[in-house]
Design an enzyme around this catalytic site. Structure first.
Site, PDB file in Angstrom:
ATOM      1  N   PHE A   1      -0.594  -7.172  14.305  1.00 25.34           N
ATOM      2  CA  PHE A   1       0.172  -6.190  13.544  1.00 25.34           C
ATOM      3  C   PHE A   1       1.085  -5.403  14.496  1.00 25.34           C
ATOM      4  O   PHE A   1       0.687  -5.081  15.615  1.00 25.34           O
ATOM      5  CB  PHE A   1      -0.830  -5.262  12.852  1.00 25.34           C
ATOM      6  CG  PHE A   1      -0.245  -4.401  11.782  1.00 25.34           C
ATOM      7  CD1 PHE A   1       0.052  -4.921  10.530  1.00 25.34           C
ATOM      8  CD2 PHE A   1       0.011  -3.058  12.019  1.00 25.34           C
ATOM      9  CE1 PHE A   1       0.584  -4.113   9.534  1.00 25.34           C
ATOM     10  CE2 PHE A   1       0.552  -2.247  11.024  1.00 25.34           C
ATOM     11  CZ  PHE A   1       0.837  -2.782   9.779  1.00 25.34           C
TER      12      PHE A   1
ATOM     13  N   ASP B   1      -9.516  -5.193  15.864  1.00 30.10           N
ATOM     14  CA  ASP B   1      -8.871  -4.463  14.776  1.00 30.10           C
ATOM     15  C   ASP B   1      -9.419  -5.022  13.468  1.00 30.10           C
ATOM     16  O   ASP B   1      -9.267  -6.218  13.194  1.00 30.10           O
ATOM     17  CB  ASP B   1      -7.347  -4.631  14.863  1.00 30.10           C
ATOM     18  CG  ASP B   1      -6.633  -3.762  13.838  1.00 30.10           C
ATOM     19  OD1 ASP B   1      -7.151  -3.621  12.715  1.00 30.10           O
ATOM     20  OD2 ASP B   1      -5.541  -3.248  14.159  1.00 30.10           O
TER      21      ASP B   1
ATOM     22  N   TYR C   1      -7.676   2.893   4.059  1.00 35.79           N
ATOM     23  CA  TYR C   1      -6.859   2.953   2.833  1.00 35.79           C
ATOM     24  C   TYR C   1      -6.554   1.587   2.246  1.00 35.79           C
ATOM     25  O   TYR C   1      -5.857   1.485   1.256  1.00 35.79           O
ATOM     26  CB  TYR C   1      -5.558   3.731   3.063  1.00 35.79           C
ATOM     27  CG  TYR C   1      -4.697   3.229   4.208  1.00 35.79           C
ATOM     28  CD1 TYR C   1      -3.902   2.111   4.065  1.00 35.79           C
ATOM     29  CD2 TYR C   1      -4.691   3.900   5.428  1.00 35.79           C
ATOM     30  CE1 TYR C   1      -3.124   1.654   5.119  1.00 35.79           C
ATOM     31  CE2 TYR C   1      -3.921   3.455   6.482  1.00 35.79           C
ATOM     32  CZ  TYR C   1      -3.133   2.331   6.324  1.00 35.79           C
ATOM     33  OH  TYR C   1      -2.374   1.881   7.366  1.00 35.79           O
ATOM     34  N   LYS C   2      -7.070   0.530   2.876  1.00 36.46           N
ATOM     35  CA  LYS C   2      -6.864  -0.816   2.332  1.00 36.46           C
ATOM     36  C   LYS C   2      -8.041  -1.142   1.408  1.00 36.46           C
ATOM     37  O   LYS C   2      -8.175  -0.516   0.368  1.00 36.46           O
ATOM     38  CB  LYS C   2      -6.656  -1.785   3.493  1.00 36.46           C
ATOM     39  CG  LYS C   2      -5.326  -1.467   4.203  1.00 36.46           C
ATOM     40  CD  LYS C   2      -5.073  -2.258   5.462  1.00 36.46           C
ATOM     41  CE  LYS C   2      -3.690  -1.876   6.018  1.00 36.46           C
ATOM     42  NZ  LYS C   2      -3.474  -2.341   7.385  1.00 36.46           N
TER      43      LYS C   2
ATOM     44  N   ARG D   1       2.506 -11.908  -0.075  1.00 41.47           N
ATOM     45  CA  ARG D   1       1.105 -11.807   0.284  1.00 41.47           C
ATOM     46  C   ARG D   1       0.340 -11.327  -0.943  1.00 41.47           C
ATOM     47  O   ARG D   1       0.608 -10.248  -1.466  1.00 41.47           O
ATOM     48  CB  ARG D   1       0.978 -10.802   1.440  1.00 41.47           C
ATOM     49  CG  ARG D   1      -0.280 -10.925   2.233  1.00 41.47           C
ATOM     50  CD  ARG D   1      -0.262 -10.012   3.443  1.00 41.47           C
ATOM     51  NE  ARG D   1      -0.094  -8.605   3.063  1.00 41.47           N
ATOM     52  CZ  ARG D   1      -0.369  -7.583   3.861  1.00 41.47           C
ATOM     53  NH1 ARG D   1      -0.785  -7.797   5.095  1.00 41.47           N
ATOM     54  NH2 ARG D   1      -0.200  -6.344   3.460  1.00 41.47           N
TER      55      ARG D   1
HETATM   56  C1  LIG Z   1      -2.545  -1.641   8.204  1.00 40.17           C
HETATM   57  C2  LIG Z   1      -2.756  -1.920   9.664  1.00 40.17           C
HETATM   58  C3  LIG Z   1      -2.560  -0.913  10.618  1.00 40.17           C
HETATM   59  C4  LIG Z   1      -2.042   0.429  10.178  1.00 40.17           C
HETATM   60  O1  LIG Z   1      -2.046   1.431  11.111  1.00 40.17           O
HETATM   61  P1  LIG Z   1      -1.695   2.919  10.627  1.00 40.17           P
HETATM   62  O2  LIG Z   1      -1.801   3.740  11.823  1.00 40.17           O
HETATM   63  O3  LIG Z   1      -2.678   3.279   9.563  1.00 40.17           O
HETATM   64  O4  LIG Z   1      -0.323   2.902  10.044  1.00 40.17           O
HETATM   65  C5  LIG Z   1      -2.843  -1.212  11.940  1.00 40.17           C
HETATM   66  N1  LIG Z   1      -3.273  -2.446  12.316  1.00 40.17           N
HETATM   67  C6  LIG Z   1      -3.453  -3.437  11.404  1.00 40.17           C
HETATM   68  C7  LIG Z   1      -3.939  -4.785  11.837  1.00 40.17           C
HETATM   69  C8  LIG Z   1      -3.185  -3.202  10.056  1.00 40.17           C
HETATM   70  O5  LIG Z   1      -3.348  -4.175   9.161  1.00 40.17           O
END
Ligand SMILES: *Cc1c(COP(=O)(O)O)cnc(C)c1O
Length: 413
Positions: free
Chosen positions: A134, A211, A236-237, A385
């Site tokens: 990401f 992660d 939040y997911k 997705r």
């Molecule tokens: C959604 C996501 C993030 C989001 O990071 P935020 O700091 O909450 O914006 C980070 N890493 C991965 C792999 C994600 O899917």
């Protein structure tokens, strides 16, 4: 053929042991949503969150006011650890005292990655990461490398799959400080082999940070059993914690005495209210907190995690594999011959909770889907997705969404 799938979806929904979960969520306004397939990007609000937020305003915040930080049954000050423990038990395979809720994923990732790099032996000056990770993960690690004079060692995985054990083996060695990978790839949904990769990294004398943003609440992990060093994730997911809800961080118990994060704020200090001179890290996972806990943001997180615990992560994973499997069956029958590419693994054991489909027209198609109330997300350059959050997605949602895509991608296109 579509009718057959629609009939099968109805049967699967009737037999779904988690079908009760959807009524735990707030219903959208009439006509706003036909099918929501983005619970892996922003989960939905629970009714308990709605009630508890209102109660926070009237009771905890409205009436007890500042006393709520320290008094009562569940003082706010302890929420980072108590909600962290709930996540650890419900989803992560983490015993109490190693998981904390704070910050955003980005900031928590920085803090933990920095702690891991600082703890590495002298001469270990490389961070291993992958080009499919990401963006925020890649950017944060670039920053740490620049700050500490370290080098990034990139793995370039197959974008339709993800990082393999062999690819990690090829780059780790005596210069590796830290390996940072996603357990479930955000784009393809590939599940990396956490037990084997963690072992391999340890044999090379390095630490690993996983992660878990696309795992937590969908794909169970066994962080303690795997001997994972560090992990971060979103709430939040799949956990339905709400927009901008704080992240969680996991630090293995064996590292709590020695790993030090860089944002030495007062809330991670011993006895913060003595306001004393100099930073002295608090005992245990508390030292990974920096500033005042985000209480309002944690209310929906608690509700989401408690619902996840009630549903059971194994039942959630079971339904998740059924949903993604059904999606791929429909893809094979209805979309493959229209030039749509499957960009997720076929083997359910290495596939997380979403399915990505690719087609040159999809940047147009997803806009039209959104207008029709069918809400997946779009990932550049050509990926739709389909996030199939098991607590809130029905098989009928899958069938109607694939039908909507079929109608927008003409045969022979
Ligand atoms: C959604 C996501 C993030 C989001 O990071 P935020 O700091 O909450 O914006 C980070 N890493 C991965 C792999 C994600 O899917």
């Amino acid at each position: 053929m579509i009718d057959e799938f629609i009939a099968r979806a109805a049967d699967s929904d009737a037999a779904d042991p988690l079908a009760w979960c959807i009524s735990e969520f707030v219903e959208p306004a009439d006509g706003a949503v036909a099918a929501y397939l983005d619970g892996n990007s922003l989960g939905r609000p629970t009714k308990v969150a709605q009630q508890e937020l209102a109660r926070l305003i009237t009771d905890g915040w409205g009436s007890s006011l500042i006393r709520s930080w320290t008094d009562g049954e569940a003082p706010w000050m302890q929420w980072p650890e108590t909600i962290g423990d709930l996540i650890g038990a419900a989803c992560l395979g983490a015993a109490a005292g190693q998981t904390v809720v704070a910050d955003s994923t980005t900031v928590m990732l920085y803090k933990l990655a920095r702690a891991g790099c600082a703890a590495a032996a002298p001469g270990r000056d490389e961070i291993v990461l992958d080009s499919g990770n990401f963006p925020t993960d890649r950017y944060v690690l670039e920053g740490i490398a620049a700050e500490r004079g370290m080098t990034l060692r990139w793995i370039e995985p197959d974008p339709l799959a993800g990082v393999t054990l062999d690819e990690v083996a090829a780059v780790v060695g005596e210069r590796t400080a830290l390996v940072v990978l996603s357990h479930v790839a955000y784009r393809s949904a590939w599940i990396a082999d956490m037990p084997a990769i963690t072992d391999l990294v340890h044999q090379a004398g390095a630490y690993v940070l996983w992660d878990l943003c696309h795992s937590v609440g969908a794909v169970p992990t066994q962080l303690d059993d795997c001997g994972v060093d560090l992990a971060v994730g979103c709430t939040y997911k799949y956990l339905n914690g709400g927009p901008g809800a704080p992240a969680f961080g996991y630090v293995a118990r064996r590292h709590l005495e020695t790993f030090r994060q860089p944002v030495q704020g007062w809330m991670g200090r011993q006895d913060p209210f003595t306001m004393g001179p100099g930073y002295v890290a608090a005992q245990g996972i508390r030292s990974f907190v920096s500033g005042t806990p985000p209480v309002v943001g944690m209310v929906p997180v608690r509700a989401g995690v408690e619902l996840t615990a009630r549903a059971g992560i194994d039942a959630i994973r079971e339904k998740s594999m059924a949903l993604t499997g059904f999606t791929i069956e429909m893809y094979d029958a209805l979309l493959a011959h229209r030039g749509v590419e499957l960009q997720s693994p076929r083997d359910p054991s290495v596939r997380g909770g979403h399915v990505t489909l690719g087609h040159p027209d999809f940047s147009r198609v997803y806009r039209e889907l959104w207008s029709a109330g069918v809400v997946p997300d779009f990932r550049e350059p050509d990926g739709i997705r389909l996030g199939l959050a098991p607590l809130t997605t029905s098989f009928a949602d899958v069938a109607s969404s694939i039908k909507a895509i079929v109608d927008l991608v003409p045969e022979g296109a």
